[in-house]
Design a protein around this motif. Structure first.
Motif, PDB file in Angstrom:
ATOM      1  N   GLU A   1      59.639  17.235   2.205  1.00 34.16           N
ATOM      2  CA  GLU A   1      60.380  17.026   3.446  1.00 34.16           C
ATOM      3  C   GLU A   1      61.124  18.295   3.885  1.00 34.16           C
ATOM      4  N   GLY A   2      60.926  18.679   5.156  1.00 29.69           N
ATOM      5  CA  GLY A   2      61.629  19.828   5.723  1.00 29.69           C
ATOM      6  C   GLY A   2      60.970  21.165   5.481  1.00 29.69           C
ATOM      7  N   HIS A   3      59.783  21.187   4.857  1.00 31.49           N
ATOM      8  CA  HIS A   3      59.100  22.435   4.532  1.00 31.49           C
ATOM      9  C   HIS A   3      57.813  22.603   5.350  1.00 31.49           C
ATOM     10  N   ARG A   4      57.342  23.841   5.410  1.00 30.14           N
ATOM     11  CA  ARG A   4      55.994  24.129   5.888  1.00 30.14           C
ATOM     12  C   ARG A   4      55.089  24.006   4.674  1.00 30.14           C
ATOM     13  N   VAL A   5      54.184  23.046   4.700  1.00 27.96           N
ATOM     14  CA  VAL A   5      53.446  22.653   3.502  1.00 27.96           C
ATOM     15  C   VAL A   5      52.060  23.279   3.469  1.00 27.96           C
ATOM     16  N   ILE A   6      51.759  23.947   2.366  1.00 33.50           N
ATOM     17  CA  ILE A   6      50.443  24.522   2.101  1.00 33.50           C
ATOM     18  C   ILE A   6      49.854  23.781   0.910  1.00 33.50           C
ATOM     19  N   THR A   7      48.740  23.086   1.111  1.00 34.67           N
ATOM     20  CA  THR A   7      48.089  22.359   0.021  1.00 34.67           C
ATOM     21  C   THR A   7      46.750  23.015  -0.301  1.00 34.67           C
ATOM     22  N   VAL A   8      46.437  23.084  -1.592  1.00 28.52           N
ATOM     23  CA  VAL A   8      45.215  23.733  -2.053  1.00 28.52           C
ATOM     24  C   VAL A   8      44.356  22.700  -2.771  1.00 28.52           C
ATOM     25  N   ALA A   9      43.153  22.480  -2.252  1.00 31.15           N
ATOM     26  CA  ALA A   9      42.243  21.495  -2.822  1.00 31.15           C
ATOM     27  C   ALA A   9      40.886  22.136  -3.090  1.00 31.15           C
ATOM     28  N   GLY A  10      40.085  21.447  -3.906  1.00 28.57           N
ATOM     29  CA  GLY A  10      38.743  21.938  -4.207  1.00 28.57           C
ATOM     30  C   GLY A  10      38.288  21.384  -5.536  1.00 28.57           C
ATOM     31  N   THR A  11      36.997  21.318  -5.721  1.00 24.38           N
ATOM     32  CA  THR A  11      36.452  20.837  -6.984  1.00 24.38           C
ATOM     33  C   THR A  11      36.866  21.753  -8.130  1.00 24.38           C
ATOM     34  N   HIS A  12      36.946  23.039  -7.877  1.00 21.89           N
ATOM     35  CA  HIS A  12      37.436  23.984  -8.863  1.00 21.89           C
ATOM     36  C   HIS A  12      38.144  25.141  -8.180  1.00 21.89           C
ATOM     37  N   GLY A  13      38.980  25.830  -8.947  1.00 19.12           N
ATOM     38  CA  GLY A  13      39.700  26.996  -8.441  1.00 19.12           C
ATOM     39  C   GLY A  13      41.060  26.696  -7.852  1.00 19.12           C
ATOM     40  N   LYS A  14      41.430  25.416  -7.732  1.00 24.61           N
ATOM     41  CA  LYS A  14      42.675  25.116  -7.024  1.00 24.61           C
ATOM     42  C   LYS A  14      43.926  25.519  -7.805  1.00 24.61           C
ATOM     43  N   THR A  15      43.898  25.376  -9.140  1.00 22.46           N
ATOM     44  CA  THR A  15      45.081  25.769  -9.912  1.00 22.46           C
ATOM     45  C   THR A  15      45.325  27.271  -9.806  1.00 22.46           C
ATOM     46  N   THR A  16      44.277  28.072 -10.000  1.00 29.70           N
ATOM     47  CA  THR A  16      44.428  29.523  -9.914  1.00 29.70           C
ATOM     48  C   THR A  16      44.808  29.947  -8.499  1.00 29.70           C
ATOM     49  N   THR A  17      44.179  29.348  -7.488  1.00 26.70           N
ATOM     50  CA  THR A  17      44.479  29.716  -6.103  1.00 26.70           C
ATOM     51  C   THR A  17      45.915  29.351  -5.742  1.00 26.70           C
ATOM     52  N   THR A  18      46.370  28.159  -6.148  1.00 28.54           N
ATOM     53  CA  THR A  18      47.757  27.770  -5.890  1.00 28.54           C
ATOM     54  C   THR A  18      48.720  28.731  -6.578  1.00 28.54           C
TER      55      THR A  18
ATOM     56  N   TYR B   1      39.418  26.655 -19.133  1.00 31.84           N
ATOM     57  CA  TYR B   1      39.494  25.209 -18.892  1.00 31.84           C
ATOM     58  C   TYR B   1      38.268  24.651 -18.175  1.00 31.84           C
ATOM     59  N   ALA B   2      37.320  25.493 -17.844  1.00 29.11           N
ATOM     60  CA  ALA B   2      36.157  25.084 -17.042  1.00 29.11           C
ATOM     61  C   ALA B   2      35.524  23.799 -17.589  1.00 29.11           C
ATOM     62  N   HIS B   3      35.334  22.813 -16.701  1.00 29.92           N
ATOM     63  CA  HIS B   3      34.743  21.545 -17.142  1.00 29.92           C
ATOM     64  C   HIS B   3      33.749  20.997 -16.132  1.00 29.92           C
ATOM     65  N   HIS B   4      33.274  21.859 -15.245  1.00 30.52           N
ATOM     66  CA  HIS B   4      32.220  21.531 -14.277  1.00 30.52           C
ATOM     67  C   HIS B   4      31.201  22.665 -14.359  1.00 30.52           C
ATOM     68  N   PRO B   5      29.906  22.392 -14.153  1.00 31.20           N
ATOM     69  CA  PRO B   5      28.901  23.454 -14.303  1.00 31.20           C
ATOM     70  C   PRO B   5      29.178  24.711 -13.492  1.00 31.20           C
ATOM     71  N   THR B   6      29.669  24.562 -12.276  1.00 33.78           N
ATOM     72  CA  THR B   6      29.965  25.744 -11.458  1.00 33.78           C
ATOM     73  C   THR B   6      31.096  26.562 -12.068  1.00 33.78           C
ATOM     74  N   GLU B   7      32.109  25.872 -12.615  1.00 31.89           N
ATOM     75  CA  GLU B   7      33.211  26.576 -13.265  1.00 31.89           C
ATOM     76  C   GLU B   7      32.730  27.294 -14.525  1.00 31.89           C
ATOM     77  N   VAL B   8      31.874  26.636 -15.295  1.00 36.02           N
ATOM     78  CA  VAL B   8      31.335  27.251 -16.514  1.00 36.02           C
ATOM     79  C   VAL B   8      30.549  28.509 -16.158  1.00 36.02           C
TER      80      VAL B   8
END
Length: 466
Positions: free
Chosen positions: A108-125, A338-345
């Protein structure tokens, strides 16, 4: 999208599973925003001490009386009926929110940036939060992992920007109201929840549709699913700002000439008409250059100087279990991912190839979830076959019960490289036994394979150490 709640509506908040990385992030931020916070976890974890120090009332061991005078209960997806505190909350008619709904209230009260994706979201965030912090923007952030480079998984900043990792696994990312949405990629995963690939893509479309008319959608042009989403949103919502990034020739922010630079990884980023800038990271691999390009888009949108953005990105040293250096013995470097999807591996092993140079790459892999292994075992084998040898542990079940006929032998039966099935007790000696000085060993998977790093280093020291 679920009903939105304001901080004022929440009253006293009690969080179940408060030691978990996602729920603890919500708790940290709620305390920082002045809420009266309590919570329970089954184990006395180190994070509970931090939360007590911050002012939360913490219990270890679930009991109905722990709810006290709570008005709102926040839960993770693993909390179910049968938990005494959950059952008590239902009996008392308390407001029960998923952790994502609790986090949405904190935004609440912020400019919100959300990062989603099958992989890469933790590193990108993490890259975005680190870059904004380094540039003096003092962001608030919530990340689905403890980030050593940031010192925490969540922090309440003084600025207006709120950066959050948005989890698609249970569609809870639809509980947010983002101003900026990053989509790193869209692939088949979490089919135990969605049921079909089409449903996965539909969920990401619904996620992008949460953006307001003046919002910004940032998509990876190298990923077919993400690019298709960008194309569709440009067509259906022409007023929405849509930017793409990637190595693709027609990406709005284009990466060219990726290459190792000493112990770092670099490329040129063409970000405007005739404008380019050098991008250098402490993280190896083209996939991390892509993650950084997404963060660069966010930085420019926030009004930051491009040089300040790339300097902030270059100072980030990585997220936990993302190409995490565990040590070196006998001239062999050991990394964990932590890769657990073929693309991440595949991305992790390509990065390992870049780091190994003329050396060989060996991998110890642990499949995560029976359902994911059943759907993707051929793809896992194809990715693992990039290594010079690939050894596979039995499946880490996590939240699932076994599926008849689904074992790690489905993966090893499709391997096109040396290796095969190995037990946890034998793994360290077997993998260390095939490595030579100059090689790289990777432990890969979302389960307890991460604990094998120290055992492998010990085996290497015994065999190759001097």
């Amino acid at each position: 999208m679920q009903e939105q709640h304001t901080l004022q509506q929440l009253g006293n908040v009690h969080l179940l599973g408060i030691g978990g990385v996602g729920v603890s992030a919500v708790a940290r931020l709620m305390v920082a925003r002045g809420l009266n916070v309590s919570g329970t976890d089954a184990k006395d974890l180190p994070v509970l001490h931090d939360l007590r120090e911050a002012g939360a009332r913490i219990n270890v061991g679930y009991a109905a009386g722990n709810l006290g005078d709570a008005d709102t209960v926040v839960i993770s997806s693993i909390i179910k009926a049968g938990n005494p505190e959950y059952d008590e909350a239902v009996a008392r008619g308390l407001r029960i929110l998923h952790r994502s709904q609790g986090l949405a209230a904190v935004m609440e009260g912020h400019r919100v940036i959300t990062v989603a994706g099958t992989h890469g979201k933790t590193t990108t965030t993490s890259l975005i939060a680190s870059m904004l912090r380094a540039a003096g923007a003092s962001p608030t952030f919530a990340i689905g992992a403890n980030i050593a480079a940031l010192g925490t998984n969540a922090e309440f900043g003084e600025g207006r920007i709120f950066v959050a990792e948005a989890d698609e696994s249970d569609a809870s990312f639809l509980n947010y109201s983002p101003d900026v949405a990053v989509v790193t990629n869209i692939e088949a995963d979490h089919l135990d929840h969605y049921g079909s690939v089409e449903a996965v893509h539909r969920a990401f479309y619904d996620f992008a549709s949460l953006l307001p008319e003046d919002g910004l959608l940032i998509c990876c042009a190298d990923d077919p699913g993400s690019l298709a989403l960008a194309t569709r949103m440009r067509k259906e919502r022409p007023a929405l700002r849509v930017q793409t990034y990637g190595f693709a020739p027609d990406a709005d922010r284009r990466l060219v000439d990726p290459h190792p630079r000493g112990q770092r990884f670099a490329c040129t980023l063409e970000w405007g008409s005739g404008q380019n800038i050098d991008l250098e990271l402490a993280l190896p691999g083209n996939h991390n250059l892509l993650n950084a390009a997404a963060a660069f888009c966010v930085g420019l949108d926030a009004g930051l100087d491009p040089e300040a953005v790339t300097a902030g990105l270059g100072s980030f040293t990585g997220a936990a279990r993302r190409f995490d250096f565990r040590g070196e013995a006998g001239g062999v470097r050991v990394f964990d991912d932590y890769a657990h999807h073929p693309t991440e591996v595949l991305a992790a092993l390509r990065a390992a190839r870049a780091v190994a140079g003329t050396g060989a790459v060996h991998v110890l892999f642990q499949p995560h979830l029976f359902s994911r292994t059943k759907e993707l075992y051929k793809e896992f084998a194809a990715s693992l076959s990039l290594a010079d040898s690939a050894y596979v542990l039995e499946i880490y079940p996590a939240r699932e019960s076994p599926i008849p006929g689904v074992t790690s032998e489905l993966v090893t039966g499709e391997l096109a490289t040396a290796g095969g099935l190995v037990s946890m007790g034998q793994a360290a000696a077997v993998v260390a036994g095939v490595a030579a000085s100059g090689d790289v060993i990777m432990t890969i998977g979302a389960g307890d394979v991460t604990e094998q790093g120290s055992a492998i280093l010990a085996a290497l020291e015994e065999r190759l150490g001097h």
